[in-house]
Motif scaffolding. Structure first.
Motif, PDB file in Angstrom:
ATOM      1  N   SER A 167      46.162  14.777  60.982  1.00  9.45           N
ATOM      2  CA  SER A 167      45.803  15.417  62.247  1.00  9.45           C
ATOM      3  C   SER A 167      44.624  16.376  62.124  1.00  9.45           C
ATOM      4  O   SER A 167      44.132  16.878  63.131  1.00  9.45           O
ATOM      5  CB  SER A 167      47.002  16.191  62.797  1.00  9.45           C
ATOM      6  OG  SER A 167      47.240  17.376  62.040  1.00  9.45           O
ATOM      7  N   LEU A 168      44.187  16.642  60.894  1.00  6.33           N
ATOM      8  CA  LEU A 168      43.084  17.588  60.694  1.00  6.33           C
ATOM      9  C   LEU A 168      41.797  17.069  61.339  1.00  6.33           C
ATOM     10  O   LEU A 168      41.543  15.869  61.339  1.00  6.33           O
ATOM     11  CB  LEU A 168      42.860  17.801  59.194  1.00  6.33           C
ATOM     12  CG  LEU A 168      43.923  18.638  58.483  1.00  6.33           C
ATOM     13  CD1 LEU A 168      43.756  18.529  56.969  1.00  6.33           C
ATOM     14  CD2 LEU A 168      43.819  20.099  58.907  1.00  6.33           C
ATOM     15  N   PRO A 169      40.967  17.982  61.883  1.00  5.66           N
ATOM     16  CA  PRO A 169      41.134  19.434  61.918  1.00  5.66           C
ATOM     17  C   PRO A 169      41.908  19.953  63.131  1.00  5.66           C
ATOM     18  O   PRO A 169      42.278  21.103  63.177  1.00  5.66           O
ATOM     19  CB  PRO A 169      39.693  19.934  61.963  1.00  5.66           C
ATOM     20  CG  PRO A 169      38.986  18.892  62.771  1.00  5.66           C
ATOM     21  CD  PRO A 169      39.619  17.578  62.376  1.00  5.66           C
ATOM     22  N   ASP A 170      42.148  19.083  64.133  1.00  9.91           N
ATOM     23  CA  ASP A 170      42.732  19.564  65.388  1.00  9.91           C
ATOM     24  C   ASP A 170      44.174  20.022  65.225  1.00  9.91           C
ATOM     25  O   ASP A 170      44.620  20.946  65.889  1.00  9.91           O
ATOM     26  CB  ASP A 170      42.652  18.472  66.458  1.00  9.91           C
ATOM     27  CG  ASP A 170      41.218  18.151  66.844  1.00  9.91           C
ATOM     28  OD1 ASP A 170      40.360  19.044  66.706  1.00  9.91           O
ATOM     29  OD2 ASP A 170      40.950  17.011  67.256  1.00  9.91           O
ATOM     30  N   GLY A 171      44.920  19.349  64.349  1.00 12.71           N
ATOM     31  CA  GLY A 171      46.319  19.694  64.173  1.00 12.71           C
ATOM     32  C   GLY A 171      47.209  18.916  65.123  1.00 12.71           C
ATOM     33  O   GLY A 171      46.740  18.163  65.988  1.00 12.71           O
ATOM     34  N   ARG A 184      45.096  24.129  54.728  1.00 12.14           N
ATOM     35  CA  ARG A 184      44.222  22.949  54.704  1.00 12.14           C
ATOM     36  C   ARG A 184      42.961  23.202  55.528  1.00 12.14           C
ATOM     37  O   ARG A 184      41.865  22.763  55.151  1.00 12.14           O
ATOM     38  CB  ARG A 184      44.985  21.741  55.268  1.00 12.14           C
ATOM     39  CG  ARG A 184      46.142  21.280  54.403  1.00 12.14           C
ATOM     40  CD  ARG A 184      45.649  20.541  53.146  1.00 12.14           C
ATOM     41  NE  ARG A 184      45.171  19.218  53.527  1.00 12.14           N
ATOM     42  CZ  ARG A 184      43.901  18.824  53.481  1.00 12.14           C
ATOM     43  NH1 ARG A 184      42.953  19.659  53.100  1.00 12.14           N
ATOM     44  NH2 ARG A 184      43.570  17.599  53.823  1.00 12.14           N
ATOM     45  N   ARG A 185      43.098  23.907  56.642  1.00  8.47           N
ATOM     46  CA  ARG A 185      41.923  24.234  57.452  1.00  8.47           C
ATOM     47  C   ARG A 185      40.996  25.193  56.714  1.00  8.47           C
ATOM     48  O   ARG A 185      39.764  25.075  56.806  1.00  8.47           O
ATOM     49  CB  ARG A 185      42.358  24.831  58.787  1.00  8.47           C
ATOM     50  CG  ARG A 185      42.867  23.809  59.789  1.00  8.47           C
ATOM     51  CD  ARG A 185      43.448  24.469  61.011  1.00  8.47           C
ATOM     52  NE  ARG A 185      43.629  23.520  62.105  1.00  8.47           N
ATOM     53  CZ  ARG A 185      44.472  23.703  63.109  1.00  8.47           C
ATOM     54  NH1 ARG A 185      45.209  24.815  63.174  1.00  8.47           N
ATOM     55  NH2 ARG A 185      44.587  22.800  64.070  1.00  8.47           N
ATOM     56  N   VAL A 186      41.561  26.150  56.001  1.00  2.44           N
ATOM     57  CA  VAL A 186      40.734  27.050  55.200  1.00  2.44           C
ATOM     58  C   VAL A 186      39.986  26.267  54.137  1.00  2.44           C
ATOM     59  O   VAL A 186      38.798  26.522  53.870  1.00  2.44           O
ATOM     60  CB  VAL A 186      41.601  28.161  54.564  1.00  2.44           C
ATOM     61  CG1 VAL A 186      40.812  28.931  53.508  1.00  2.44           C
ATOM     62  CG2 VAL A 186      42.109  29.122  55.641  1.00  2.44           C
ATOM     63  N   ASP A 187      40.642  25.284  53.523  1.00  2.00           N
ATOM     64  CA  ASP A 187      39.967  24.433  52.540  1.00  2.00           C
ATOM     65  C   ASP A 187      38.788  23.693  53.165  1.00  2.00           C
ATOM     66  O   ASP A 187      37.709  23.573  52.563  1.00  2.00           O
ATOM     67  CB  ASP A 187      40.948  23.420  51.952  1.00  2.00           C
ATOM     68  CG  ASP A 187      41.837  24.024  50.875  1.00  2.00           C
ATOM     69  OD1 ASP A 187      41.503  25.116  50.378  1.00  2.00           O
ATOM     70  OD2 ASP A 187      42.862  23.400  50.546  1.00  2.00           O
ATOM     71  N   LEU A 188      38.996  23.167  54.380  1.00  2.00           N
ATOM     72  CA  LEU A 188      37.908  22.477  55.075  1.00  2.00           C
ATOM     73  C   LEU A 188      36.736  23.427  55.318  1.00  2.00           C
ATOM     74  O   LEU A 188      35.570  23.085  55.058  1.00  2.00           O
ATOM     75  CB  LEU A 188      38.400  21.921  56.404  1.00  2.00           C
ATOM     76  CG  LEU A 188      39.263  20.660  56.383  1.00  2.00           C
ATOM     77  CD1 LEU A 188      39.687  20.298  57.808  1.00  2.00           C
ATOM     78  CD2 LEU A 188      38.502  19.497  55.760  1.00  2.00           C
ATOM     79  N   GLY A 247      38.681  23.537  62.663  1.00  2.00           N
ATOM     80  CA  GLY A 247      39.800  23.611  63.582  1.00  2.00           C
ATOM     81  C   GLY A 247      40.218  25.005  64.001  1.00  2.00           C
ATOM     82  O   GLY A 247      41.264  25.169  64.653  1.00  2.00           O
ATOM     83  N   PHE A 248      39.416  26.022  63.676  1.00  2.00           N
ATOM     84  CA  PHE A 248      39.722  27.388  64.107  1.00  2.00           C
ATOM     85  C   PHE A 248      39.084  27.648  65.475  1.00  2.00           C
ATOM     86  O   PHE A 248      38.118  26.991  65.860  1.00  2.00           O
ATOM     87  CB  PHE A 248      39.213  28.398  63.080  1.00  2.00           C
ATOM     88  CG  PHE A 248      39.945  28.330  61.762  1.00  2.00           C
ATOM     89  CD1 PHE A 248      41.177  28.953  61.604  1.00  2.00           C
ATOM     90  CD2 PHE A 248      39.413  27.646  60.682  1.00  2.00           C
ATOM     91  CE1 PHE A 248      41.862  28.889  60.402  1.00  2.00           C
ATOM     92  CE2 PHE A 248      40.086  27.563  59.464  1.00  2.00           C
ATOM     93  CZ  PHE A 248      41.315  28.182  59.329  1.00  2.00           C
TER      94      PHE A 248
END
Length: 253
Positions: free
Chosen positions: A166-170, A206-210, A229-230
């Motif tokens: 689902s990344l980055p949207d979640g 995972r978003r921080v990694d992106l 995704g932030f």
């Protein structure tokens, strides 16, 4: 007197209501929602279905939908409350009678979870996870039962695959529960037990990694935040600091 109200982007929560009152007296009224209330200061006296009750700082008060109640401060100094109005189907309808009989629960863990939910309302997946555990605890409180363990050993891994895909949207917790044909509480418990952290914290990591990868590529922090995704740069910075101990700007330098 002060009043703040808003609608968060969290399934199951109709409204958040924070208020401080000194002399205001609520007339008898009803809601079409479950009223989940914390008091931070003071005490409240109220009638629920023509029976007198009190709300205190050390308890969690749950008022059922469509049942008349009023309200007033028990002390001249007034009170400050934080309320979550929950959709009527968030809790089973057969709990209404028991909530009428015992609307206040003195449960430190439940109170802590409701407080943490208020702090997480800007993070939909985290807020949904916390709400699921709260409604589970409320249900078992009134039903007099204990939560059942979930036996499917593949559930946590399948949820992780969904989160990664689902990344980055979640993905929302409700969507994941529908996809995996289980309850939201089972998802949260199974994932936390398997990986040692709840689903929302995994997704944030995972978003921080992106974002970290985009920053290393030379992209500006504001762009990296959105791509990962932030909501915006400040949203990224808050989580970046918590995970990596530094800001995105200092990380790049």
């Amino acid at each position: 007197m002060s009043v703040t109200a808003w609608k968060p982007d969290v399934d199951g929560i109709k409204e958040v209501f924070h208020a401080s009152f000194t002399t205001h007296v609520y007339p008898a009224h009803t809601h079409d929602a479950w009223t989940l209330m914390l008091l931070d200061t003071g005490a409240v006296r109220y009638e629920l279905d023509r029976h007198e009750h009190g709300a205190l700082v050390d308890g969690v008060t749950l008022l059922p939908p469509h049942v008349p109640h009023d309200g007033r401060s028990a002390y001249p100094t007034g009170f400050h409350k934080r309320v979550l109005y929950l959709d009527g189907d968030v809790l089973p309808a057969d709990l209404i009678g028991k909530a009428v009989d015992t609307p206040m629960l003195v449960d430190p863990l439940l109170r802590q979870r409701v407080h943490q939910l208020h702090l997480a309302l800007e993070e939909p997946l985290e807020a949904s996870s916390r709400l699921a555990l709260i409604t589970e605890r409320l249900t078992h409180h009134f039903a007099g039962t204990s939560p059942q363990a979930w036996a499917d050993p593949t559930l946590a891994d399948r949820l992780r695959q969904l989160l990664d895909a689902s990344l980055p949207d979640g993905i929302t917790l409700a969507e994941a529960a529908t996809e995996l044909q289980t309850s939201q509480t089972h998802l949260v418990r199974a994932f936390s037990r398997r990986f040692g952290l709840p689903p929302h914290r995994y997704l944030t990591g995972r978003r921080v990694d992106l974002a970290r990868g985009y920053l290393v590529e030379g992209r500006p922090a504001a762009e990296a935040a959105v791509l990962a995704g932030f909501h915006d740069q400040s949203h990224l910075t808050r989580h970046f600091r918590r995970v990596l101990g530094t800001s995105p700007g200092r990380f790049v330098r």
